[in-house]
Write a protein that holds these residues in place. Structure first.
Motif, PDB file in Angstrom:
ATOM      1  N   GLY A   2      -3.274 -13.746  -1.477  1.00  0.00           N
ATOM      2  CA  GLY A   2      -2.342 -12.846  -2.100  1.00  0.00           C
ATOM      3  C   GLY A   2      -2.933 -11.602  -2.672  1.00  0.00           C
ATOM      4  N   ALA A   3      -4.164 -11.205  -2.331  1.00  0.00           N
ATOM      5  CA  ALA A   3      -4.729  -9.977  -2.845  1.00  0.00           C
ATOM      6  C   ALA A   3      -4.090  -8.791  -2.160  1.00  0.00           C
ATOM      7  CB  ALA A   3      -6.238  -9.970  -2.623  1.00  0.00           C
ATOM      8  N   ASP A   4      -3.782  -7.736  -2.898  1.00  0.00           N
ATOM      9  CA  ASP A   4      -3.154  -6.553  -2.358  1.00  0.00           C
ATOM     10  C   ASP A   4      -4.241  -5.576  -1.958  1.00  0.00           C
ATOM     11  OD1 ASP A   4      -1.480  -4.579  -1.582  1.00  0.00           O
ATOM     12  OD2 ASP A   4      -0.739  -4.053  -3.579  1.00  0.00           O
ATOM     13  N   HIS A   5      -4.443  -5.392  -0.664  1.00  0.00           N
ATOM     14  CA  HIS A   5      -5.558  -4.605  -0.184  1.00  0.00           C
ATOM     15  C   HIS A   5      -5.168  -3.204   0.241  1.00  0.00           C
ATOM     16  CE1 HIS A   5      -8.393  -7.937  -0.160  1.00  0.00           C
ATOM     17  NE2 HIS A   5      -7.420  -8.684   0.300  1.00  0.00           N
ATOM     18  N   THR A 286      -8.998 -11.869   6.863  1.00  0.00           N
ATOM     19  CA  THR A 286      -8.163 -11.264   7.898  1.00  0.00           C
ATOM     20  C   THR A 286      -7.252 -10.178   7.335  1.00  0.00           C
ATOM     21  OG1 THR A 286      -6.584 -13.080   7.613  1.00  0.00           O
ATOM     22  CG2 THR A 286      -8.213 -13.307   9.360  1.00  0.00           C
ATOM     23  N   VAL A 287      -6.680 -10.411   6.157  1.00  0.00           N
ATOM     24  CA  VAL A 287      -5.839  -9.389   5.538  1.00  0.00           C
ATOM     25  C   VAL A 287      -6.668  -8.148   5.212  1.00  0.00           C
ATOM     26  CG1 VAL A 287      -4.497  -8.834   3.475  1.00  0.00           C
ATOM     27  CG2 VAL A 287      -4.086 -10.970   4.662  1.00  0.00           C
ATOM     28  N   THR A 288      -7.885  -8.372   4.707  1.00  0.00           N
ATOM     29  CA  THR A 288      -8.758  -7.238   4.383  1.00  0.00           C
ATOM     30  C   THR A 288      -9.111  -6.439   5.622  1.00  0.00           C
ATOM     31  OG1 THR A 288      -9.708  -8.403   2.492  1.00  0.00           O
ATOM     32  CG2 THR A 288     -10.976  -6.592   3.381  1.00  0.00           C
ATOM     33  N   GLN A 289      -9.441  -7.111   6.728  1.00  0.00           N
ATOM     34  CA  GLN A 289      -9.817  -6.393   7.943  1.00  0.00           C
ATOM     35  C   GLN A 289      -8.640  -5.618   8.524  1.00  0.00           C
ATOM     36  OE1 GLN A 289     -13.219  -6.715   7.225  1.00  0.00           O
ATOM     37  NE2 GLN A 289     -13.102  -6.076   9.356  1.00  0.00           N
ATOM     38  N   ALA A 290      -7.460  -6.233   8.541  1.00  0.00           N
ATOM     39  CA  ALA A 290      -6.284  -5.521   9.044  1.00  0.00           C
ATOM     40  C   ALA A 290      -5.968  -4.306   8.174  1.00  0.00           C
ATOM     41  CB  ALA A 290      -5.088  -6.464   9.099  1.00  0.00           C
ATOM     42  N   ALA A 291      -6.100  -4.475   6.848  1.00  0.00           N
ATOM     43  CA  ALA A 291      -5.832  -3.351   5.945  1.00  0.00           C
ATOM     44  C   ALA A 291      -6.889  -2.265   6.085  1.00  0.00           C
ATOM     45  CB  ALA A 291      -5.783  -3.854   4.507  1.00  0.00           C
ATOM     46  N   THR A 292      -8.138  -2.651   6.324  1.00  0.00           N
ATOM     47  CA  THR A 292      -9.211  -1.668   6.469  1.00  0.00           C
ATOM     48  C   THR A 292      -8.978  -0.783   7.678  1.00  0.00           C
ATOM     49  OG1 THR A 292     -10.799  -3.149   5.411  1.00  0.00           O
ATOM     50  CG2 THR A 292     -11.698  -1.389   6.783  1.00  0.00           C
ATOM     51  N   VAL A 293      -8.608  -1.386   8.799  1.00  0.00           N
ATOM     52  CA  VAL A 293      -8.321  -0.599  10.004  1.00  0.00           C
ATOM     53  C   VAL A 293      -7.151   0.351   9.758  1.00  0.00           C
ATOM     54  CG1 VAL A 293      -7.553  -0.733  12.401  1.00  0.00           C
ATOM     55  CG2 VAL A 293      -9.264  -2.332  11.555  1.00  0.00           C
ATOM     56  N   GLU A 295      -6.133   1.635   6.879  1.00  0.00           N
ATOM     57  CA  GLU A 295      -6.529   2.702   5.971  1.00  0.00           C
ATOM     58  C   GLU A 295      -7.451   3.710   6.654  1.00  0.00           C
ATOM     59  OE1 GLU A 295      -5.437   3.257   2.868  1.00  0.00           O
ATOM     60  OE2 GLU A 295      -4.044   1.615   3.221  1.00  0.00           O
ATOM     61  N   LEU A 296      -8.360   3.249   7.494  1.00  0.00           N
ATOM     62  CA  LEU A 296      -9.236   4.165   8.214  1.00  0.00           C
ATOM     63  C   LEU A 296      -8.437   5.058   9.153  1.00  0.00           C
ATOM     64  CD1 LEU A 296     -12.234   1.791   9.079  1.00  0.00           C
ATOM     65  CD2 LEU A 296     -12.273   3.750   7.519  1.00  0.00           C
ATOM     66  N   ALA A 297      -7.473   4.474   9.852  1.00  0.00           N
ATOM     67  CA  ALA A 297      -6.641   5.272  10.749  1.00  0.00           C
ATOM     68  C   ALA A 297      -5.785   6.266   9.978  1.00  0.00           C
ATOM     69  CB  ALA A 297      -5.754   4.352  11.587  1.00  0.00           C
TER      70      ALA A 297
END
Length: 429
Positions: A2-5, A286-293, A295-297
Protein backbone atom coordinates in the motif's frame (compact mmCIF):
# COMPACT_ATOMS: atom_id res chain seq x y z
CA UNK A 1 1.74 -3.10 1.10
CA UNK A 2 0.00 0.00 0.00
CA UNK A 3 2.86 2.48 -0.37
CA UNK A 4 2.01 5.43 -2.60
CA UNK A 5 4.85 5.71 -5.08
CA UNK A 6 3.49 8.11 -7.65
CA UNK A 7 1.05 10.83 -8.63
CA UNK A 8 -2.17 9.75 -10.40
CA UNK A 9 -1.03 8.34 -13.75
CA UNK A 10 -2.42 9.58 -17.04
CA UNK A 11 -5.10 7.42 -18.60
CA UNK A 12 -3.75 4.83 -21.00
CA UNK A 13 -4.97 4.85 -24.63
CA UNK A 14 -7.98 2.65 -25.45
CA UNK A 15 -5.86 0.06 -27.25
CA UNK A 16 -3.57 -0.40 -24.26
CA UNK A 17 -6.49 -0.59 -21.86
CA UNK A 18 -8.20 -3.24 -23.99
CA UNK A 19 -5.02 -5.32 -24.11
CA UNK A 20 -4.56 -5.12 -20.32
CA UNK A 21 -8.22 -5.96 -19.70
CA UNK A 22 -7.98 -8.95 -22.05
CA UNK A 23 -4.97 -10.17 -20.04
CA UNK A 24 -5.89 -9.34 -16.45
CA UNK A 25 -9.61 -10.16 -16.40
CA UNK A 26 -9.21 -13.81 -17.51
CA UNK A 27 -6.48 -14.28 -14.90
CA UNK A 28 -8.74 -12.82 -12.22
CA UNK A 29 -11.67 -15.03 -13.28
CA UNK A 30 -9.38 -18.08 -13.29
CA UNK A 31 -8.19 -17.18 -9.78
CA UNK A 32 -11.76 -16.85 -8.48
CA UNK A 33 -12.78 -20.17 -10.06
CA UNK A 34 -9.75 -21.90 -8.54
CA UNK A 35 -10.57 -20.39 -5.14
CA UNK A 36 -14.16 -21.67 -5.36
CA UNK A 37 -12.97 -25.15 -6.31
CA UNK A 38 -10.44 -25.25 -3.48
CA UNK A 39 -12.72 -23.57 -0.92
CA UNK A 40 -12.75 -25.69 2.28
CA UNK A 41 -15.91 -27.60 3.08
CA UNK A 42 -17.81 -26.42 6.16
CA UNK A 43 -18.72 -29.97 7.26
CA UNK A 44 -15.12 -30.97 8.07
CA UNK A 45 -14.72 -32.19 11.65
CA UNK A 46 -12.55 -29.96 13.83
CA UNK A 47 -9.13 -31.19 14.87
CA UNK A 48 -9.18 -33.05 18.17
CA UNK A 49 -6.56 -31.14 20.11
CA UNK A 50 -7.61 -32.40 23.51
CA UNK A 51 -10.25 -31.33 26.00
CA UNK A 52 -11.47 -27.76 25.83
CA UNK A 53 -10.27 -26.29 29.12
CA UNK A 54 -12.52 -23.42 30.36
CA UNK A 55 -10.74 -20.05 30.48
CA UNK A 56 -11.96 -17.08 32.51
CA UNK A 57 -10.74 -13.55 33.13
CA UNK A 58 -9.70 -12.28 36.55
CA UNK A 59 -7.57 -9.68 38.37
CA UNK A 60 -4.73 -10.47 40.78
CA UNK A 61 -5.45 -9.10 44.26
CA UNK A 62 -2.68 -10.74 46.33
CA UNK A 63 0.60 -12.58 45.76
CA UNK A 64 2.27 -14.57 48.55
CA UNK A 65 5.61 -16.24 47.86
CA UNK A 66 7.41 -18.71 50.11
CA UNK A 67 10.39 -21.09 49.95
CA UNK A 68 9.71 -24.21 47.96
CA UNK A 69 9.67 -27.44 50.00
CA UNK A 70 12.53 -29.85 49.32
CA UNK A 71 11.95 -32.79 47.03
CA UNK A 72 13.96 -35.96 46.35
CA UNK A 73 15.06 -34.48 43.02
CA UNK A 74 16.09 -31.15 44.59
CA UNK A 75 17.02 -31.62 48.24
CA UNK A 76 17.96 -27.97 48.64
CA UNK A 77 14.50 -26.87 47.62
CA UNK A 78 15.62 -25.48 44.25
CA UNK A 79 12.65 -26.29 41.99
CA UNK A 80 13.42 -23.70 39.34
CA UNK A 81 10.89 -21.09 40.41
CA UNK A 82 9.07 -19.44 43.33
CA UNK A 83 6.39 -21.18 45.32
CA UNK A 84 3.33 -19.71 46.99
CA UNK A 85 -0.22 -18.68 46.17
CA UNK A 86 -1.90 -16.01 44.10
CA UNK A 87 -5.34 -14.68 44.96
CA UNK A 88 -7.41 -13.70 41.93
CA UNK A 89 -10.76 -11.95 41.78
CA UNK A 90 -12.64 -14.03 39.20
CA UNK A 91 -14.66 -11.96 36.70
CA UNK A 92 -16.17 -14.82 34.70
CA UNK A 93 -17.27 -18.40 35.15
CA UNK A 94 -19.05 -20.14 38.02
CA UNK A 95 -16.93 -18.32 40.64
CA UNK A 96 -17.42 -14.84 39.17
CA UNK A 97 -17.23 -12.19 41.89
CA UNK A 98 -15.32 -14.47 44.27
CA UNK A 99 -11.69 -14.67 45.33
CA UNK A 100 -9.98 -17.85 44.12
CA UNK A 101 -6.50 -19.08 44.94
CA UNK A 102 -4.01 -20.42 42.43
CA UNK A 103 -0.38 -21.55 42.74
CA UNK A 104 2.32 -19.13 41.66
CA UNK A 105 3.03 -19.86 37.96
CA UNK A 106 6.35 -21.69 37.53
CA UNK A 107 8.28 -23.31 34.72
CA UNK A 108 9.63 -22.12 31.36
CA UNK A 109 7.56 -19.28 29.93
CA UNK A 110 5.39 -18.96 33.03
CA UNK A 111 3.92 -15.44 33.45
CA UNK A 112 5.20 -13.23 36.26
CA UNK A 113 2.22 -11.77 38.06
CA UNK A 114 1.79 -8.85 40.44
CA UNK A 115 -1.14 -7.24 42.24
CA UNK A 116 -3.43 -5.53 39.74
CA UNK A 117 -2.49 -7.71 36.75
CA UNK A 118 -5.35 -8.90 34.56
CA UNK A 119 -4.88 -12.62 33.95
CA UNK A 120 -6.54 -15.60 32.31
CA UNK A 121 -7.57 -18.47 34.58
CA UNK A 122 -7.95 -22.08 33.46
CA UNK A 123 -10.28 -24.38 35.35
CA UNK A 124 -8.94 -27.88 36.07
CA UNK A 125 -11.27 -30.68 37.18
CA UNK A 126 -10.05 -33.72 39.11
CA UNK A 127 -10.75 -36.80 36.91
CA UNK A 128 -11.32 -38.92 40.02
CA UNK A 129 -13.79 -36.47 41.60
CA UNK A 130 -15.44 -34.06 39.12
CA UNK A 131 -16.77 -31.98 42.01
CA UNK A 132 -13.20 -30.95 42.91
CA UNK A 133 -11.80 -28.19 40.74
CA UNK A 134 -8.79 -25.90 40.89
CA UNK A 135 -7.56 -22.85 38.99
CA UNK A 136 -4.23 -22.05 37.40
CA UNK A 137 -3.02 -18.83 35.81
CA UNK A 138 -2.41 -19.43 32.08
CA UNK A 139 -1.30 -16.00 30.85
CA UNK A 140 -1.95 -12.26 31.02
CA UNK A 141 -4.90 -10.62 29.33
CA UNK A 142 -3.58 -8.75 26.30
CA UNK A 143 -6.76 -7.54 24.67
CA UNK A 144 -6.71 -3.91 25.82
CA UNK A 145 -3.03 -3.16 25.01
CA UNK A 146 -3.42 -4.79 21.60
CA UNK A 147 -6.52 -2.74 20.83
CA UNK A 148 -4.69 0.50 21.68
CA UNK A 149 -1.68 -0.53 19.59
CA UNK A 150 -3.85 -1.39 16.58
CA UNK A 151 -5.75 1.90 16.96
CA UNK A 152 -2.46 3.84 17.02
CA UNK A 153 -1.25 1.88 13.98
CA UNK A 154 -4.41 2.65 12.01
CA UNK A 155 -4.48 6.31 13.04
CA UNK A 156 -0.86 6.83 11.99
CA UNK A 157 -1.46 5.23 8.57
CA UNK A 158 -4.59 7.28 7.90
CA UNK A 159 -3.01 10.51 9.17
CA UNK A 160 0.01 10.10 6.90
CA UNK A 161 -1.57 8.38 3.89
CA UNK A 162 -5.05 9.96 4.08
CA UNK A 163 -7.40 8.26 1.60
CA UNK A 164 -4.60 6.09 0.26
CA UNK A 165 -3.74 5.06 3.81
CA UNK A 166 -7.39 4.17 4.44
CA UNK A 167 -7.36 2.07 1.29
CA UNK A 168 -4.17 0.36 2.50
CA UNK A 169 -5.92 -0.55 5.76
CA UNK A 170 -8.79 -1.98 3.74
CA UNK A 171 -6.29 -4.06 1.77
CA UNK A 172 -4.73 -5.30 5.01
CA UNK A 173 -8.14 -6.38 6.32
CA UNK A 174 -8.83 -8.15 3.01
CA UNK A 175 -5.48 -9.95 3.20
CA UNK A 176 -6.21 -11.31 6.68
CA UNK A 177 -9.74 -12.25 5.63
CA UNK A 178 -8.41 -14.33 2.71
CA UNK A 179 -5.69 -15.90 4.84
CA UNK A 180 -8.05 -16.80 7.70
CA UNK A 181 -11.06 -17.63 5.54
CA UNK A 182 -9.46 -19.50 2.64
CA UNK A 183 -5.74 -20.26 2.86
CA UNK A 184 -5.49 -21.69 6.39
CA UNK A 185 -8.80 -23.61 6.32
CA UNK A 186 -7.95 -24.91 2.84
CA UNK A 187 -4.59 -26.26 3.97
CA UNK A 188 -6.18 -27.65 7.13
CA UNK A 189 -8.80 -29.43 5.00
CA UNK A 190 -6.08 -31.45 3.29
CA UNK A 191 -5.78 -29.47 0.03
CA UNK A 192 -2.38 -29.04 -1.61
CA UNK A 193 -0.68 -26.26 0.43
CA UNK A 194 1.30 -25.00 -2.59
CA UNK A 195 -1.78 -24.75 -4.80
CA UNK A 196 -3.86 -23.10 -2.07
CA UNK A 197 -1.04 -20.64 -1.33
CA UNK A 198 -0.63 -19.63 -4.99
CA UNK A 199 -4.37 -19.13 -5.46
CA UNK A 200 -4.69 -17.29 -2.13
CA UNK A 201 -1.69 -15.07 -2.87
CA UNK A 202 -3.09 -14.22 -6.32
CA UNK A 203 -6.46 -13.38 -4.77
CA UNK A 204 -4.79 -11.15 -2.17
CA UNK A 205 -2.75 -9.49 -4.91
CA UNK A 206 -5.76 -8.62 -7.06
CA UNK A 207 -7.79 -7.25 -4.15
CA UNK A 208 -5.01 -5.35 -2.39
CA UNK A 209 -3.27 -3.77 -5.39
CA UNK A 210 -6.43 -2.53 -7.10
CA UNK A 211 -7.99 -1.40 -3.83
CA UNK A 212 -4.87 0.46 -2.72
CA UNK A 213 -3.58 1.89 -6.00
CA UNK A 214 -6.73 2.12 -8.10
CA UNK A 215 -7.79 0.46 -11.34
CA UNK A 216 -5.16 1.88 -13.70
CA UNK A 217 -2.81 0.59 -16.38
CA UNK A 218 0.09 1.10 -14.00
CA UNK A 219 -1.55 -1.10 -11.35
CA UNK A 220 -2.34 -3.75 -13.96
CA UNK A 221 1.33 -3.87 -14.92
CA UNK A 222 2.24 -4.35 -11.24
CA UNK A 223 -0.36 -7.12 -10.97
CA UNK A 224 1.05 -8.98 -13.97
CA UNK A 225 4.59 -8.57 -12.71
CA UNK A 226 3.65 -9.82 -9.25
CA UNK A 227 1.76 -12.81 -10.61
CA UNK A 228 4.63 -13.80 -12.89
CA UNK A 229 7.12 -13.47 -10.02
CA UNK A 230 4.93 -15.62 -7.75
CA UNK A 231 4.89 -18.37 -10.36
CA UNK A 232 8.69 -18.15 -10.69
CA UNK A 233 9.03 -18.27 -6.89
CA UNK A 234 6.81 -21.35 -6.69
CA UNK A 235 8.81 -23.17 -9.39
CA UNK A 236 12.14 -22.26 -7.79
CA UNK A 237 10.88 -23.29 -4.36
CA UNK A 238 9.73 -26.67 -5.66
CA UNK A 239 13.09 -27.32 -7.34
CA UNK A 240 15.12 -26.10 -4.35
CA UNK A 241 13.24 -28.12 -1.73
CA UNK A 242 13.43 -31.22 -3.92
CA UNK A 243 17.16 -30.78 -4.52
CA UNK A 244 17.87 -30.32 -0.81
CA UNK A 245 15.46 -33.14 0.20
CA UNK A 246 13.60 -30.96 2.70
CA UNK A 247 10.68 -32.66 4.41
CA UNK A 248 9.08 -29.71 6.18
CA UNK A 249 9.83 -31.15 9.64
CA UNK A 250 12.44 -28.49 10.31
CA UNK A 251 10.70 -26.89 13.28
CA UNK A 252 8.99 -27.95 16.47
CA UNK A 253 5.76 -26.29 15.30
CA UNK A 254 5.69 -28.48 12.19
CA UNK A 255 6.28 -31.62 14.24
CA UNK A 256 3.48 -30.66 16.65
CA UNK A 257 1.14 -29.96 13.74
CA UNK A 258 1.85 -33.38 12.26
CA UNK A 259 0.77 -34.96 15.56
CA UNK A 260 -2.62 -33.21 15.58
CA UNK A 261 -3.21 -33.18 11.80
CA UNK A 262 -1.42 -36.01 10.11
CA UNK A 263 -2.94 -35.34 6.67
CA UNK A 264 -1.23 -31.94 6.25
CA UNK A 265 1.57 -32.01 3.66
CA UNK A 266 4.41 -30.34 5.57
CA UNK A 267 6.64 -30.17 2.49
CA UNK A 268 3.88 -28.31 0.66
CA UNK A 269 3.32 -26.18 3.74
CA UNK A 270 6.96 -25.08 3.56
CA UNK A 271 6.47 -24.02 -0.07
CA UNK A 272 3.23 -22.25 0.85
CA UNK A 273 5.06 -20.25 3.51
CA UNK A 274 7.64 -19.15 0.93
CA UNK A 275 4.88 -17.99 -1.45
CA UNK A 276 2.90 -16.06 1.16
CA UNK A 277 6.04 -14.57 2.69
CA UNK A 278 7.29 -13.36 -0.70
CA UNK A 279 4.05 -11.64 -1.65
CA UNK A 280 4.39 -8.74 0.77
CA UNK A 281 7.77 -7.73 -0.66
CA UNK A 282 6.96 -8.56 -4.27
CA UNK A 283 4.03 -6.18 -4.57
CA UNK A 284 6.11 -3.31 -3.20
CA UNK A 285 8.85 -3.94 -5.77
CA UNK A 286 6.47 -4.33 -8.70
CA UNK A 287 4.45 -1.22 -7.82
CA UNK A 288 7.68 0.76 -7.42
CA UNK A 289 9.04 -0.39 -10.79
CA UNK A 290 5.80 0.36 -12.63
CA UNK A 291 5.64 3.79 -10.99
CA UNK A 292 9.30 4.49 -11.78
CA UNK A 293 8.80 3.84 -15.49
CA UNK A 294 5.70 6.06 -15.50
CA UNK A 295 7.51 8.90 -13.74
CA UNK A 296 10.55 8.68 -16.02
CA UNK A 297 8.34 8.80 -19.10
CA UNK A 298 6.45 11.77 -17.66
CA UNK A 299 9.67 13.63 -16.85
CA UNK A 300 11.25 12.95 -20.26
CA UNK A 301 8.75 11.91 -22.95
CA UNK A 302 11.60 11.50 -25.44
CA UNK A 303 13.05 8.42 -23.72
CA UNK A 304 12.82 5.29 -25.81
CA UNK A 305 11.58 1.95 -24.57
CA UNK A 306 15.13 0.70 -24.05
CA UNK A 307 16.16 3.88 -22.23
CA UNK A 308 13.15 3.64 -19.92
CA UNK A 309 13.97 0.01 -19.16
CA UNK A 310 17.63 0.71 -18.39
CA UNK A 311 16.94 3.75 -16.22
CA UNK A 312 14.18 2.03 -14.21
CA UNK A 313 16.29 -1.11 -13.83
CA UNK A 314 19.02 0.97 -12.18
CA UNK A 315 16.45 2.10 -9.62
CA UNK A 316 15.36 -1.51 -9.19
CA UNK A 317 18.91 -2.65 -8.49
CA UNK A 318 19.20 -0.15 -5.65
CA UNK A 319 15.82 -1.27 -4.31
CA UNK A 320 16.75 -4.95 -4.47
CA UNK A 321 20.09 -4.35 -2.78
CA UNK A 322 18.34 -2.99 0.30
CA UNK A 323 15.40 -5.40 0.16
CA UNK A 324 17.61 -8.50 0.14
CA UNK A 325 19.11 -7.41 3.44
CA UNK A 326 15.59 -6.79 4.74
CA UNK A 327 14.49 -10.33 3.86
CA UNK A 328 17.49 -11.99 5.49
CA UNK A 329 17.21 -9.88 8.65
CA UNK A 330 13.46 -10.51 8.87
CA UNK A 331 14.01 -14.28 8.76
CA UNK A 332 16.91 -14.00 11.22
CA UNK A 333 14.81 -11.94 13.63
CA UNK A 334 12.00 -14.47 13.51
CA UNK A 335 14.47 -17.31 14.09
CA UNK A 336 16.63 -15.91 16.90
CA UNK A 337 15.91 -18.85 19.27
CA UNK A 338 16.95 -21.21 16.49
CA UNK A 339 20.15 -19.24 15.84
CA UNK A 340 21.01 -19.24 19.56
CA UNK A 341 20.48 -22.99 19.61
CA UNK A 342 22.90 -23.33 16.72
CA UNK A 343 25.53 -21.27 18.55
CA UNK A 344 25.26 -23.59 21.54
CA UNK A 345 25.51 -26.70 19.34
CA UNK A 346 28.90 -28.41 19.38
CA UNK A 347 28.63 -29.91 15.89
CA UNK A 348 30.85 -28.60 13.06
CA UNK A 349 29.59 -25.61 11.09
CA UNK A 350 29.19 -27.68 7.93
CA UNK A 351 26.83 -30.09 9.66
CA UNK A 352 24.83 -27.24 11.16
CA UNK A 353 24.39 -25.47 7.81
CA UNK A 354 23.18 -28.64 6.10
CA UNK A 355 20.82 -29.72 8.91
CA UNK A 356 17.10 -29.71 8.15
CA UNK A 357 16.08 -26.78 10.34
CA UNK A 358 18.82 -24.41 9.09
CA UNK A 359 18.78 -25.58 5.46
CA UNK A 360 15.07 -24.80 5.46
CA UNK A 361 15.72 -21.16 6.38
CA UNK A 362 18.51 -20.87 3.80
CA UNK A 363 16.24 -22.20 1.05
CA UNK A 364 13.41 -19.92 2.16
CA UNK A 365 15.59 -16.80 2.01
CA UNK A 366 17.33 -17.73 -1.24
CA UNK A 367 14.14 -18.60 -3.13
CA UNK A 368 12.34 -15.45 -1.95
CA UNK A 369 15.29 -13.34 -3.04
CA UNK A 370 15.49 -14.98 -6.48
CA UNK A 371 11.79 -14.38 -7.04
CA UNK A 372 12.26 -10.78 -5.96
CA UNK A 373 15.14 -10.26 -8.38
CA UNK A 374 13.06 -11.73 -11.22
CA UNK A 375 10.28 -9.24 -10.47
CA UNK A 376 12.41 -6.22 -11.42
CA UNK A 377 13.18 -6.97 -15.09
CA UNK A 378 9.79 -8.59 -15.64
CA UNK A 379 7.74 -5.67 -14.30
CA UNK A 380 10.05 -3.02 -15.77
CA UNK A 381 9.85 -4.55 -19.24
CA UNK A 382 6.04 -4.74 -19.07
CA UNK A 383 5.81 -1.15 -17.85
CA UNK A 384 8.16 0.10 -20.58
CA UNK A 385 6.12 -1.63 -23.27
CA UNK A 386 2.82 -0.27 -21.94
CA UNK A 387 4.19 3.25 -21.46
CA UNK A 388 5.72 3.55 -24.94
CA UNK A 389 2.63 1.99 -26.52
CA UNK A 390 0.55 4.62 -24.78
CA UNK A 391 2.85 7.34 -26.07
CA UNK A 392 2.45 6.08 -29.63
CA UNK A 393 -1.29 6.01 -29.22
CA UNK A 394 -1.37 9.61 -28.02
CA UNK A 395 0.83 10.93 -30.80
CA UNK A 396 -1.48 12.95 -33.05
CA UNK A 397 0.79 15.67 -34.38
CA UNK A 398 4.40 16.08 -35.37
CA UNK A 399 6.81 14.30 -33.09
CA UNK A 400 8.32 16.41 -30.34
CA UNK A 401 12.11 16.29 -30.49
CA UNK A 402 13.73 14.67 -27.48
CA UNK A 403 15.21 17.26 -25.16
CA UNK A 404 19.00 17.05 -25.04
CA UNK A 405 20.44 15.26 -22.06
CA UNK A 406 22.66 17.13 -19.57
CA UNK A 407 25.71 15.43 -21.11
CA UNK A 408 24.74 16.64 -24.58
CA UNK A 409 24.17 20.13 -23.22
CA UNK A 410 27.64 20.08 -21.70
CA UNK A 411 29.37 18.92 -24.88
CA UNK A 412 27.49 21.46 -26.95
CA UNK A 413 28.43 24.22 -24.57
CA UNK A 414 32.07 23.19 -24.52
CA UNK A 415 32.14 22.94 -28.32
CA UNK A 416 30.67 26.40 -28.72
CA UNK A 417 33.14 27.77 -26.20
CA UNK A 418 36.05 26.36 -28.16
CA UNK A 419 34.77 27.59 -31.51
CA UNK A 420 34.26 31.08 -30.18
CA UNK A 421 30.86 31.53 -31.73
CA UNK A 422 27.40 32.10 -30.23
CA UNK A 423 27.25 31.57 -26.46
CA UNK A 424 30.16 31.30 -24.09
CA UNK A 425 30.73 28.19 -22.03
CA UNK A 426 29.73 29.97 -18.84
CA UNK A 427 26.46 31.18 -20.39
CA UNK A 428 25.61 27.71 -21.63
CA UNK A 429 26.18 26.19 -18.20
Amino acid sequence: MGADHTRPAAAAPPGVRRLLIATVVPLFVLTVIAALVLWPQADRDPVDGGADVPRYHGTVTRVVTEPCPPTPESPEGDTGGPCGTVTVAAEQGPDAGRQVETPVPTGPGAPRVAVGDEVVLVELVDPGDPSVKTYNIAEHQRGTPLIWLVALFAAAIVAFGRWRGLAALGGLVASFAILLGFVLPGIGAGQSPLLVAIVGAALIMFVVLYLTHGITAQTSVAVLGTLGSLVITGVLGTLATAATHLTGFGSEDATTLSMFQGDVDLHGLLLAGIIIGSLGVLDDVTVTQAATVTELAHANPGLSRRQLYRAATRVGRAHIASTVNTIVLAYAGASLPLLLLLVADSRPVGQLLTSEFLAQEIVRSAVATLGLIAAVPLTTALAAVVTTAGRAGRAAGPATPRPPSPREDAWEALGEGRSGGGRSTEAAW
